[in-house]
Design an enzyme around this catalytic site. Structure first.
Site, mmCIF file in Angstrom:
data_model
loop_
_atom_site.group_PDB
_atom_site.id
_atom_site.type_symbol
_atom_site.label_atom_id
_atom_site.label_comp_id
_atom_site.label_asym_id
_atom_site.label_seq_id
_atom_site.Cartn_x
_atom_site.Cartn_y
_atom_site.Cartn_z
ATOM 1 N N ARG A 1 -17.511 -1.011 4.867
ATOM 2 C CA ARG A 1 -18.445 -1.729 3.986
ATOM 3 C C ARG A 1 -19.228 -2.766 4.793
ATOM 4 O O ARG A 1 -20.394 -3.042 4.529
ATOM 5 C CB ARG A 1 -17.640 -2.407 2.863
ATOM 6 N N GLU B 1 0.829 -1.200 0.000
ATOM 7 C CA GLU B 1 0.000 0.000 0.000
ATOM 8 C C GLU B 1 0.868 1.257 0.000
ATOM 9 O O GLU B 1 1.805 1.372 0.777
ATOM 10 C CB GLU B 1 -0.922 0.021 1.224
ATOM 11 N N HIS C 1 -1.241 -5.638 1.853
ATOM 12 C CA HIS C 1 -2.420 -6.496 1.743
ATOM 13 C C HIS C 1 -2.024 -7.777 1.011
ATOM 14 O O HIS C 1 -1.265 -7.738 0.046
ATOM 15 C CB HIS C 1 -3.545 -5.802 0.960
ATOM 16 N N CYS D 1 -7.862 -1.940 8.079
ATOM 17 C CA CYS D 1 -6.470 -1.961 7.605
ATOM 18 C C CYS D 1 -5.978 -0.544 7.347
ATOM 19 O O CYS D 1 -4.890 -0.161 7.772
ATOM 20 C CB CYS D 1 -6.335 -2.819 6.342
#
Ligand code: PCA
Length: 229
Positions: free
Chosen positions: A97, A87, A174, A150
């Site tokens: 979500r 990232e 990730h 995260c």
């Protein structure tokens, strides 16, 4: 004399209905086997947002108070990704979500009120991607760590690093879901074996250590510079 780099590796407990999390496996594997020439501390963080006791960020703060890491490498699962995914940026936004493991679903709130909109990773992105690819595992960079736990942990870690100098460098990787998870939850992405995840993680740590040893003077707090030689 060159000192021993202190590396914090974090993973996460399972979330979203899965019984496994590849990031936990990485942290546990590295802690159990060690990494030659480093002092590794591994921690499994709860998939719980916010800063209250029991949250990922409270757990991270407790570890960092106890272990002054030269580098923090935070791992998390992204079951929609097919490669080891470094990232580049964490943003100051929580917008979940799905509910976290405490049943909370944050919407449109900052990770830290008054903090900058975003933090770029301070891990050697290109060095990690190259090292993982050389080890034969698919790897790439990512421009979003999402707006879930995260991203929250990455933002918190980088904010803390900027404010206190600890950890000197920090960032997030990730990883795809495990083959065992894919068997139950198939999707368009390619899963990764536990074996390949460990090879890739070790390669990533190697790149981080190389970077720590070659960081120009003035980019680390004095205490780091003295210890790393
Ligand atoms: N992945 C989630 C949280 C925990 C994890 O492993 C994320 O991408 O935010």
């Amino acid at each position: 004399m060159i000192g021993i780099p202190r590396i914090l590796v974090t993973g996460f407990e399972p979330f979203g209905g899965s019984l496994l999390n590849p990031a936990a496996l990485i942290a546990e594997g590295l802690a159990a086997e060690g990494v030659h020439g480093t002092m590794i501390r591994a921690e499994i963080l709860p998939v719980v947002g916010g800063v209250a006791p029991g949250s990922a960020r409270a757990a991270l703060d407790a570890v960092l108070a106890d272990f002054q890491a030269d580098a923090a490498i935070h791992f998390g699962e992204a079951h929609t990704r097919s490669e080891f995914s470094v990232e580049r940026v964490a943003i100051n936004l929580r917008d979940y979500r799905i509910a976290d493991n405490a049943g909370v679903c944050a919407e449109d709130t900052p990770v830290i009120h008054g903090a900058p909109s975003a933090h770029f990773t301070t891990l050697p992105v290109r060095g990690i991607v190259d090292a993982v690819r050389v080890a034969g595992i698919p790897a790439g960079t990512s421009l979003t760590a999402g707006t879930y736990i995260c991203n929250e942990v990455m933002f918190h870690s980088l904010e803390r690093s900027a404010a206190t100098g600890w950890p000197a460098i920090s960032g997030f990787i990730h990883v795809p879901q495990l083959e065992e998870q894919f068997a139950i939850r198939p999707n368009e992405a390619r899963p990764m074996s536990a074996h390949d995840l460990m090879i890739a993680s070790r390669a990533a740590i190697g790149a981080v250590i190389l970077h720590l040893r070659t960081m120009p003077r003035g980019t680390m707090p004095d205490r780091h510079r003295r210890r790393l030689g």
